[in-house]
Write a protein that holds these residues in place. Structure first.
Motif, mmCIF file in Angstrom:
data_model
loop_
_atom_site.group_PDB
_atom_site.id
_atom_site.type_symbol
_atom_site.label_atom_id
_atom_site.label_comp_id
_atom_site.label_asym_id
_atom_site.label_seq_id
_atom_site.Cartn_x
_atom_site.Cartn_y
_atom_site.Cartn_z
ATOM 1 N N PRO A 11 0.804 -1.213 0.000
ATOM 2 C CA PRO A 11 0.000 0.000 0.000
ATOM 3 C C PRO A 11 0.844 1.273 0.000
ATOM 4 O O PRO A 11 0.316 2.359 0.096
ATOM 5 C CB PRO A 11 -0.791 -0.130 1.303
ATOM 6 C CG PRO A 11 0.109 -0.911 2.205
ATOM 7 C CD PRO A 11 1.004 -1.743 1.338
ATOM 8 N N ALA A 12 2.185 1.135 -0.116
ATOM 9 C CA ALA A 12 3.042 2.320 -0.015
ATOM 10 C C ALA A 12 2.827 3.252 -1.190
ATOM 11 O O ALA A 12 2.507 2.830 -2.286
ATOM 12 C CB ALA A 12 4.493 1.876 0.017
ATOM 13 N N ALA A 19 1.159 3.083 -8.926
ATOM 14 C CA ALA A 19 1.314 2.117 -7.847
ATOM 15 C C ALA A 19 1.889 0.807 -8.348
ATOM 16 O O ALA A 19 2.130 -0.096 -7.575
ATOM 17 C CB ALA A 19 -0.039 1.856 -7.204
ATOM 18 N N PHE A 20 2.090 0.690 -9.650
ATOM 19 C CA PHE A 20 2.503 -0.586 -10.208
ATOM 20 C C PHE A 20 3.973 -0.579 -10.561
ATOM 21 O O PHE A 20 4.473 0.372 -11.146
ATOM 22 C CB PHE A 20 1.683 -0.901 -11.459
ATOM 23 C CG PHE A 20 0.221 -0.863 -11.180
ATOM 24 C CD1 PHE A 20 -0.365 -1.819 -10.364
ATOM 25 C CD2 PHE A 20 -0.554 0.146 -11.693
ATOM 26 C CE1 PHE A 20 -1.713 -1.763 -10.078
ATOM 27 C CE2 PHE A 20 -1.905 0.197 -11.415
ATOM 28 C CZ PHE A 20 -2.490 -0.754 -10.604
ATOM 29 N N THR A 21 4.630 -1.674 -10.230
ATOM 30 C CA THR A 21 6.030 -1.812 -10.627
ATOM 31 C C THR A 21 6.235 -3.220 -11.148
ATOM 32 O O THR A 21 5.461 -4.117 -10.845
ATOM 33 C CB THR A 21 6.968 -1.609 -9.417
ATOM 34 O OG1 THR A 21 6.498 -2.448 -8.363
ATOM 35 C CG2 THR A 21 6.994 -0.168 -8.955
ATOM 36 N N GLY A 22 7.274 -3.406 -11.922
ATOM 37 C CA GLY A 22 7.643 -4.755 -12.346
ATOM 38 C C GLY A 22 6.769 -5.293 -13.468
ATOM 39 O O GLY A 22 6.042 -4.569 -14.131
ATOM 40 N N ALA A 42 -1.845 1.510 -4.141
ATOM 41 C CA ALA A 42 -2.650 0.464 -4.784
ATOM 42 C C ALA A 42 -3.953 0.232 -4.019
ATOM 43 O O ALA A 42 -3.966 0.208 -2.788
ATOM 44 C CB ALA A 42 -1.852 -0.825 -4.842
ATOM 45 N N ILE A 43 -5.031 0.037 -4.759
ATOM 46 C CA ILE A 43 -6.303 -0.365 -4.143
ATOM 47 C C ILE A 43 -6.208 -1.874 -3.881
ATOM 48 O O ILE A 43 -5.799 -2.628 -4.773
ATOM 49 C CB ILE A 43 -7.484 -0.062 -5.099
ATOM 50 C CG1 ILE A 43 -7.593 1.455 -5.326
ATOM 51 C CG2 ILE A 43 -8.799 -0.634 -4.568
ATOM 52 C CD1 ILE A 43 -8.645 1.876 -6.353
ATOM 53 N N PRO A 44 -6.579 -2.336 -2.691
ATOM 54 C CA PRO A 44 -6.469 -3.772 -2.414
ATOM 55 C C PRO A 44 -7.332 -4.606 -3.361
ATOM 56 O O PRO A 44 -8.435 -4.195 -3.725
ATOM 57 C CB PRO A 44 -6.996 -3.902 -0.979
ATOM 58 C CG PRO A 44 -7.010 -2.532 -0.414
ATOM 59 C CD PRO A 44 -7.099 -1.574 -1.547
ATOM 60 N N GLY A 261 -3.446 9.622 -5.364
ATOM 61 C CA GLY A 261 -4.521 8.735 -5.817
ATOM 62 C C GLY A 261 -4.409 7.337 -5.239
ATOM 63 O O GLY A 261 -3.405 6.965 -4.618
ATOM 64 N N TYR A 262 -5.476 6.575 -5.463
ATOM 65 C CA TYR A 262 -5.484 5.127 -5.186
ATOM 66 C C TYR A 262 -5.801 4.491 -6.518
ATOM 67 O O TYR A 262 -6.770 4.895 -7.157
ATOM 68 C CB TYR A 262 -6.591 4.759 -4.197
ATOM 69 C CG TYR A 262 -6.355 5.236 -2.792
ATOM 70 C CD1 TYR A 262 -5.892 4.352 -1.821
ATOM 71 C CD2 TYR A 262 -6.586 6.552 -2.443
ATOM 72 C CE1 TYR A 262 -5.680 4.778 -0.525
ATOM 73 C CE2 TYR A 262 -6.371 6.994 -1.147
ATOM 74 C CZ TYR A 262 -5.922 6.105 -0.190
ATOM 75 O OH TYR A 262 -5.704 6.534 1.094
#
Ligand SMILES: O=C(O)CCC(=O)C(=O)O
Length: 350
Positions: A11-12, A19-22, A42-44, A261-262
């Motif tokens: 959630p960092a 929020a996305f990596t990789g 990231a939204i869970p 944002g989320y």
């Protein structure tokens, strides 16, 4: 690392604006996401049976539910199936000169003569929409189309059967548990890759069910009202942010620098809960093909008899909306609302 894992466990706040990596195993990659200036968390992504999902919905926090089967019978829908079965009704189709489809309320246009909408609504048969979309795709230019039509009783038998097979048991329970009001509509959205619905909030609870293709959804909580600068309530673009996310005008909208944002990317079978009053910006992924979504809009729960203080951010938004509406009525001209508010606070409340 798979996107699902990132979204569930990280959630960092990211520093790169996403929020996305990789590498992602869910059928898309980061090159398909538009680039923005602000950070996101990231939204869970959770199973609907996970108690954390229940808790998030109870607290009016967004969550992606991965296994509700909410629109299971519709997961076979594609353009060909819909063309064959959706019937001969009329569909609202918006055309835009660029990738953005900024919503405007046609009823509010009468009092804003100088307002020129950037997208146009046309009514057409489904087959006309498909022809128009194909032609637009072939031209490969900036012009785009977006079908946005409330599902109604003109749809053909097979679509009715699919609709009746939605997981009404699950969604009716969600509604009952939270004392939400009635289901107001199911909006069917069929978009071209890269289409963007700019950030806005709705005064309804929303279960957003993705059927085909992938959509990136960036949400902002109601307490970020001051970063997102919505148009005035009487303006046709009421509830929409004035900030151009592609080129933020920081001189006019300085607090946009603080927005966080989320975000998530939803694919077929995912259901995103978009809480009432939460801002949402939604984009069909670049080079991701057509997208199909059906949303479920519910009226919120009635105002509780006992109000707890301090008020929550969405309650303050509702108060601000009511003040603007009351002033518009009292003054008899929506254009006088801004000057009156300015006269009221300038040098006094700052
Ligand atoms: O999917 C989209 O492009 C917009 C949908 C939306 O704004 C909504 O469901 O409230």
């Amino acid at each position: 690392m798979a996107a699902a894992t990132v979204a569930e466990s990280d959630p960092a706040v990211s520093d790169g604006g996403t929020a996305f990596t990789g590498v992602h195993s869910r059928g898309w990659d980061e090159s398909q996401l538009r680039k923005y200036s602000f950070p996101t968390k990231a939204i869970p992504r959770l199973s609907h049976t996970d108690p954390r999902a229940e808790e998030l919905i109870n607290n009016e926090q967004p969550v992606v539910l991965t296994d509700t089967n909410l629109v299971y019978p519709a997961l076979k829908w594609d353009i060909a199936y819909l063309q064959e079965n959706i019937g001969n009704g009329d569909f609202s189709v918006y055309t835009s000169e660029n990738h953005k489809f900024l919503y405007y309320d046609e009823k509010k246009m009468a009092k804003f003569e100088n307002f020129v909408p950037k997208s146009q609504r046309m009514e057409m048969k489904f087959s006309e929409f498909v022809d128009k979309m194909r032609k637009t795709q072939e031209m490969g230019g900036e012009e785009r189309v977006y079908l946005q039509q409330t599902l109604n009783d003109t749809v053909g038998k097979k679509i009715v059967v699919d609709f009746l097979g939605f997981n009404w048991n699950w969604i009716n329970k969600q509604q009952a548990k939270r004392n939400w009001g009635q289901l107001t509509s199911n909006l069917l959205l069929i978009g071209m890759e890269g289409n963007v619905t700019p950030a806005h909030y709705d005064e309804q609870q929303n279960f957003f069910a993705q059927i085909k293709g992938h959509k990136r959804c960036i949400l902002f909580p109601p307490d970020q009202f001051e970063c997102l600068y919505p148009y005035p309530v009487h303006h046709p673009c009421d509830r929409q942010s004035q900030v151009n996310f592609d080129h933020p005008q920081y001189d006019k909208f300085p607090n946009f620098k603080d927005v966080v944002g989320y975000e998530t990317v939803v694919g077929p079978g995912d259901v995103l809960y978009i809480p009432m009053y939460w801002w949402h910006h939604i984009e069909s992924l670049l080079n991701g093909g057509e997208t199909i979504t059906v949303n479920f809009w519910y009226k919120g729960a009635p105002t509780p008899k006992r109000i707890d203080y301090p008020l929550q951010a969405h309650q303050k938004v509702a108060i601000m909306r009511n003040i603007e509406k009351m002033l518009g009525e009292a003054l008899g001209d929506p254009h006088e609302v801004g000057p009156l508010l300015k006269a009221m606070i300038t040098g006094r409340y700052e």
